[in-house]
Scaffold this motif. Structure first.
Motif, short mmCIF file in Angstrom:
data_model
loop_
_atom_site.label_atom_id
_atom_site.label_comp_id
_atom_site.label_asym_id
_atom_site.label_seq_id
_atom_site.Cartn_x
_atom_site.Cartn_y
_atom_site.Cartn_z
N HIS A 122 2.75 3.03 5.12
CA HIS A 122 2.72 3.34 3.70
C HIS A 122 2.69 4.85 3.45
O HIS A 122 2.35 5.63 4.33
N ALA A 123 3.00 5.20 2.22
CA ALA A 123 2.75 6.56 1.74
C ALA A 123 1.29 6.61 1.32
O ALA A 123 0.67 5.57 1.07
N ARG A 124 0.73 7.81 1.23
CA ARG A 124 -0.66 7.88 0.79
C ARG A 124 -1.01 9.28 0.34
O ARG A 124 -0.32 10.26 0.65
N SER A 125 -2.09 9.36 -0.38
CA SER A 125 -2.69 10.64 -0.72
C SER A 125 -4.20 10.45 -0.70
O SER A 125 -4.70 9.34 -0.90
N VAL A 126 -4.89 11.52 -0.43
CA VAL A 126 -6.35 11.46 -0.40
C VAL A 126 -6.89 12.73 -1.03
O VAL A 126 -6.36 13.84 -0.80
N LEU A 127 -7.89 12.57 -1.85
CA LEU A 127 -8.47 13.68 -2.59
C LEU A 127 -9.97 13.70 -2.40
O LEU A 127 -10.61 12.64 -2.34
N GLY A 128 -10.53 14.88 -2.37
CA GLY A 128 -11.98 15.02 -2.42
C GLY A 128 -12.42 14.96 -3.87
O GLY A 128 -11.76 15.49 -4.75
N ALA A 129 -13.52 14.28 -4.11
CA ALA A 129 -14.03 14.13 -5.47
C ALA A 129 -15.47 14.63 -5.53
O ALA A 129 -16.25 14.41 -4.60
N ALA A 130 -15.80 15.31 -6.62
CA ALA A 130 -17.17 15.76 -6.83
C ALA A 130 -18.09 14.57 -7.04
O ALA A 130 -19.27 14.61 -6.69
N SER A 131 -17.54 13.50 -7.61
CA SER A 131 -18.30 12.27 -7.78
C SER A 131 -17.32 11.12 -8.00
O SER A 131 -16.18 11.34 -8.40
N VAL A 132 -17.77 9.92 -7.67
CA VAL A 132 -17.02 8.70 -7.95
C VAL A 132 -18.00 7.68 -8.51
O VAL A 132 -19.22 7.87 -8.43
N ARG A 133 -17.48 6.59 -9.04
CA ARG A 133 -18.36 5.59 -9.67
C ARG A 133 -19.43 5.11 -8.70
O ARG A 133 -19.18 4.94 -7.51
N ALA A 134 -20.60 4.94 -9.24
CA ALA A 134 -21.74 4.40 -8.50
C ALA A 134 -22.09 5.22 -7.25
O ALA A 134 -22.76 4.72 -6.36
N ASN A 135 -21.63 6.46 -7.18
CA ASN A 135 -21.89 7.34 -6.04
C ASN A 135 -21.43 6.73 -4.71
O ASN A 135 -22.01 6.97 -3.66
#
Length: 152
Positions: free
Chosen positions: A126-139
């Motif tokens: 597959h194709a994909r992308s990944v990002l760093g997040a300062a926060s996401v739901r429910a930590n």
């Protein structure tokens, strides 16, 4: 690959798909548009809380991404009635809850990517992308959304 073969493959991999998890808020668990199936963001089972590079290592993140992938497969099976209808995994997009200096997002998402390749073989590439997040739901440490091409 037939459903029987996918079921056997899951068994060989020691994977038992859970019942599809429910959305965490007011949105659809999945949407099918023509031959594309969009799966809303899924996190790992058990709702672990924390950031990569602080509470969790890259190796733990890999495991969490694999768990999120199992959640995704459970929703796909629920949506389609059979994993046999998957023509290919089109794209994965990961959101890694990480500290600013964390640099191994790609290694974390490999947990889900490897799972898709293990289960669907060449149809799992597959194709994909990944990002760093300062926060996401429910930590959660990671949330992954996905797109599949399916038989209509």
């Amino acid at each position: 690959m037939s459903e029987l073969t996918i079921a056997k493959r899951l068994e060989e991999l020691g994977i038992v798909l859970p019942r599809a998890s429910e959305p965490a808020a007011r949105y659809a668990n999945f949407v099918q548009a023509g031959s594309l199936l969009f799966i809303s963001g899924k996190g790992p089972a058990g709702n672990p809380k924390g950031k990569l590079g602080l509470q969790f290592t890259t190796e733990e993140g890999y495991y969490f991404a694999r768990q999120a992938g199992i959640e995704i497969l459970a929703v796909v099976r629920s949506a389609l009635g059979s994993l046999d209808r998957v023509k290919r995994v089109v794209k994965l997009q990961g959101f890694v809850n990480a500290v600013p200096h964390f640099e191994e997002h790609h290694l974390v998402l490999n947990g889900c990517s490897d799972l898709m390749l293990d289960v669907f073989l060449e149809k799992g590439l597959h194709a994909r992308s990944v990002l760093g997040a300062a926060s996401v739901r429910a930590n959660l440490p990671i949330v992954i959304d996905s797109i599949f091409e399916v038989e209509e």
